[in-house]
Structures are given as structure tokens and as C-alpha cells.
Design an enzyme around this catalytic site. Structure first.
Site, PDB file in Angstrom:
ATOM      1  N   TYR A  90      84.601 -27.875  -0.503  1.00  0.00           N
ATOM      2  CA  TYR A  90      84.158 -28.313  -1.826  1.00  0.00           C
ATOM      3  C   TYR A  90      85.304 -29.090  -2.458  1.00  0.00           C
ATOM      4  O   TYR A  90      86.439 -28.594  -2.493  1.00  0.00           O
ATOM      5  CB  TYR A  90      83.812 -27.106  -2.717  1.00  0.00           C
ATOM      6  CG  TYR A  90      83.502 -27.523  -4.141  1.00  0.00           C
ATOM      7  CD1 TYR A  90      82.188 -27.723  -4.546  1.00  0.00           C
ATOM      8  CD2 TYR A  90      84.535 -27.760  -5.052  1.00  0.00           C
ATOM      9  CE1 TYR A  90      81.915 -28.161  -5.830  1.00  0.00           C
ATOM     10  CE2 TYR A  90      84.261 -28.200  -6.344  1.00  0.00           C
ATOM     11  CZ  TYR A  90      82.952 -28.398  -6.718  1.00  0.00           C
ATOM     12  OH  TYR A  90      82.680 -28.841  -7.985  1.00  0.00           O
TER      13      TYR A  90
ATOM     14  N   GLU B  52      81.567 -34.542  -7.945  1.00  0.00           N
ATOM     15  CA  GLU B  52      81.849 -33.553  -6.906  1.00  0.00           C
ATOM     16  C   GLU B  52      81.214 -33.907  -5.573  1.00  0.00           C
ATOM     17  O   GLU B  52      80.175 -34.559  -5.508  1.00  0.00           O
ATOM     18  CB  GLU B  52      81.438 -32.134  -7.353  1.00  0.00           C
ATOM     19  CG  GLU B  52      79.957 -31.912  -7.419  1.00  0.00           C
ATOM     20  CD  GLU B  52      79.550 -30.446  -7.605  1.00  0.00           C
ATOM     21  OE1 GLU B  52      80.335 -29.641  -8.147  1.00  0.00           O
ATOM     22  OE2 GLU B  52      78.439 -30.108  -7.207  1.00  0.00           O
TER      23      GLU B  52
END
Ligand code: GDP
Ligand code: MN
Length: 391
Positions: free
Chosen positions: A109, A197
Site C-alpha cells: 500500500y 493512493e
């Protein structure tokens, strides 16, 4: 403002982040064609909706044949997706992404977010990326790496390398990872994002780093300097009532409950929602009609509130300051005549000319039987909760 995954992938690719090529389609037949044109034995079909959690909901699907691609596309276009990020009614997809599947060795991530406590943007990253990232943040927060950006210098190369090292990268791969972080940070700053993101950023079995999902949101107040971004907005994805409210200069946000709130002032609107919850109710919306609300605005506000089918009652909480209570009372009666109050409406008015306003409302009692007045906000909340429960 939000954009779709396919648009976010384009932006990242333009910024130099490695993103596998993909095709956007709108029909199951086109998904099948795209599968054949791509030619790879394993591909992935992904619903383009603004909510995450698609993988677990079955709206990201690996497919091994044109027939499977068609079936997955038919499912995603024909069903609403329900995930923890949607309401129980779910969201519908009109576009799908067809991409060659990558052979994943590990999922990371990486994201840029606004850290309000530090008053600056911050990198957040984790070696435990993928569909469980919210769970990781909850139960294993030390697995999340943070690196705040200098407010004017942005992310520095040494910081990017530090994040890469903390994620376990070494050698050449650490350099590639740091490069991706720097590019992502550039996108965040350059486009005035509120979030940028990549989840997951994958390490493939042959050692490449690739962004296979991306989510980018923008600060609406900065859109005026990004005409290219503003042009990406998908009006079909916005709540039609919110669009209508914006046109009438009303600050309206639709929520899941059944008690509509009509309030002047954002702070008072927040407090009103809190008090409704305190007395066991669920607000159907946030609505700040503004300080200088006039009859026209109030009528349109009622039209918007009452066209939400879930609404079983309305709580009006007005503090008359600049807006006088008697004018508000007249606007309410006007709205009642025009829209018709088929559900209970409880009114709490306080402030300038409140006595006069009470007289006006008392006179209209016969004409608008579902309209009730309250002595204070607690009383109003109790009344509307009781009335909606009874109804
Ligand atoms: P999200 O659930 O909405 O965040 O959708 P993602 O695009 O992140 O996909 C969810 C999960 O599907 C990923 O975390 C991967 O595990 C898996 N996935 C997505 N694309 C691929 C792919 O190309 N290959 C493989 N093997 N898995 C994939
Ligand atoms: Mn994802």
C-alpha cells in the site's frame, strides 16, 4: 472531487508511475472483444465505481477466457455493488476496465494523504497492502510507515528511500520504489489532491513494481486551477439531489437516516444532527440553508428534502440572526402550501422576532396539520423522533 480508477491510472502513467495498460468498456460484448484483442491468457475485469472494496464484493474478477470475461462483465453491469464503503443500496457501474492480469508476488500500500495533526501532506505506506489494508491499520498500526512532507520542499529523495527501506526493499528495487513514491507525491501536490493512493502496488514474480489500482481525489476548492481535472468529473456518479442543492446554493449532503434536517449555519446543522442521534433518531441529511435564507431557498430546500423517499419527518432548526424568524416562518408556510407536508414537520425557531414567528405559525396550524412547534432543540428532536417512530 473523485475520479475513476481508469482516470487515476492515466494520471499516474503520465507522471511516470508504471501502470499496466487497460481498456475501458461499457458493454459485456465490448469486454469480450477487449479480452480477445488483449490476447493474454489471464486478465482482470474491474467495475469502475467510486467505492472501494470491489475485490471482496466480486467486482474485480480474474478471467481466463472471452466467455468468462463476458459473464463477469454481465454480472458487474447488471448488479449493484455493495461493500463496506457503500450504503446497503450499493452503487451501479456503467464502465468496466479490462486489463492483463499480473502475476503478483507481493502487494504493497502506498498513499499520499493530508495529515491534519501535522498540518502537512504525508506518505503512508505498508508492506501489508491489498484488500485488508483497513484491517492492518486497525489491528497492526506499527505495520504502517508514515513520512510527512515538508510543506514547501515536498517529499525529499532521502525520505522516499527511507520509506522504501522500511517496506523491506533493498538494492535496485529500493530505488525504483523511491522513484514511484516521489512521482506519486508530485501528483498529489501538482493536482491539489486530497488523497492519492495506490493499493495495491504490486511486486510481480519477475521483479517489477506496478500500480494495479489507484484512487485519487481532489480538493474542490482548487479545481479552478485544474480545468483538465475538472473535465474528468462524472456527473452521473454524483447524487442528483446534491447537484440540485448546489444549484440553489444550499449545502446539502445526503445521509442514510430518515429524519431530514433543515438548519441555518453549518455548526448548528452539525449540532442538530448530534441531538437527533442523541434522542435515537438518524439524520437523513446535512443541510445548511445559510444565514440569509429567503422563502425561495426554503421552498427549494423542502422540495429537495421531501423528494428523498427515505424521509419520514423533517426537523427545522433555525436560529434567527441575520435571517429574521418571522420571515422564516412565512417561508415555511409558503413551502408547506407549495410542496405539501405529508410527513411530520417539527419547527424550532429562536432569535430575532421569534414571538411574531410563533404567532404566524400558530395561525397556520389548521392549514398545515403536520407542522408542530417545539420549545427548544431537545424538545424538537424528541418530538420528531417520536413522530417518525409512530408514523
Ligand atoms: P479494490 O478491492 O476495490 O481495492 O480493487 P483492486 O483493484 O485493488 O483489486 C483487489 C484485489 O484483486 C487486489 O488486491 C489483488 O489481490 C486482486 N487483483 C487485482 N488485479 C489483479 C491482477 O492483475 N492479478 C492478480 N493476480 N490479482 C489481481
Ligand atoms: Mn485496491
Amino acid at each position: 472531487m473523485k475520479i475513476h480508477e481508469y482516470q487515476a491510472r492515466d494520471l499516474l502513467a503520465k507522471a511516470g508511475v508504471p501502470v499496466p495498460p487497460a481498456k475501458v468498456v461499457e458493454t459485456a460484448a465490448a469486454a469480450e472483444e477487449a479480452f480477445i484483442a488483449n490476447g493474454m491468457p489471464l486478465q482482470v475485469i474491474k467495475a469502475q465505481v467510486f467505492a472501494g472494496g470491489r475485490g471482496k464484493a466480486g467486482f474485480v474478477k480474474l478471467v481466463k477466457s472471452a466467455a468468462e470475461a463476458r459473464a463477469a462483465a454481465e454480472f458487474m453491469l447488471g448488479n449493484r455493488m455493495v461493500s463496506p464503503q457503500t450504503g446497503p443500496e450499493g452503487v451501479a457501474a456503467t464502465k468496466l476496465l479490462v486489463a492483463g492480469a499480473v502475476d503478483i508476488a507481493h502487494e504493497y500500500y502506498v498513499g499520499l494523504v493530508l495529515d491534519r495533526a501535522k498540518s502537512t501532506a504525508s506518505v503512508i505506506a505498508s508492506a501489508q497492502g491489498g484488500v485488508e489494508i483497513e484491517q492492518v491499520a486497525h489491528s497492526n498500526p506499527q505495520a504502517i510507515v508514515k513520512e510527512p512532507l515538508h510543506p514547501t520542499l515536498g517529499l525529499q529523495p532521502f525520505q522516499a528511500r527511507r520509506v522504501a527501506a522500511r517496506l523491506g526493499f533493498t538494492g535496485k528495487q529500493a530505488g525504483v520504489m523511491a522513484g514511484i513514491l516521489l512521482k506519486l507525491a508530485n501528483v498529489f501536490v501538482q493536482y491539489d489532491c486530497s488523497i492519492a493512493e495506490i493499493n495495491p502496488l504490486v511486486l510481480t514474480k519477475d521483479g517489477q513494481l506496478l500500480a494495479i489500482d489507484a484512487k485519487i481525489n481532489f480538493d474542490d476548492n482548487a479545481l479552478f486551477r485544474h480545468a483538465d481535472i475538472a473535465a474528468l468529473a462524472d456527473p452521473a456518479e454524483n447524487d442528483p439531489l446534491e447537484v440540485r442543492a448546489a444549484k440553489a446554493n444550499l449545502n446539502y449532503i445526503k445521509l442514510d437516516g430518515d429524519i431530514a434536517c433543515l438548519v441555518n449555519g453549518a455548526g448548528l446543522a452539525m449540532a442538530t444532527m448530534d441531538v437527533v442521534q442523541l434522542h435515537g433518531g438518524k439524520p437523513a441529511n446535512f443541510l445548511d440553508v445559510g444565514g440569509g435564507v429567503k422563502a425561495e431557498g426554503a421552498v427549494e430546500a423542502f422540495r429537495i428534502l421531501l423528494s428523498d423517499k427515505k424521509v419520514r419527518g423533517v426537523l427545522v432548526n433555525i436560529f434567527g440572526g441575520i435571517a429574521r424568524c418571522d420571515l422564516i416562518a412565512e417561508a415555511l408556510i409558503h413551502a408547506g402550501r407549495e410542496v405539501g407536508f405529508k410527513v411530520p414537520v417539527v419547527v424550532r425557531l429562536e432569535g430575532t422576532n421569534v414571538e411574531k414567528a410563533r404567532e404566524i405559525l400558530a395561525k397556520a396550524r389548521g392549514e398545515l396539520p403536520t407542522l408542530k412547534t417545539a420549545t427548544d432543540l431537545n424538545d424538537a428532536a424528541k418530538q420528531i423522533v417520536a413522530a417518525t417512530r409512530a408514523a
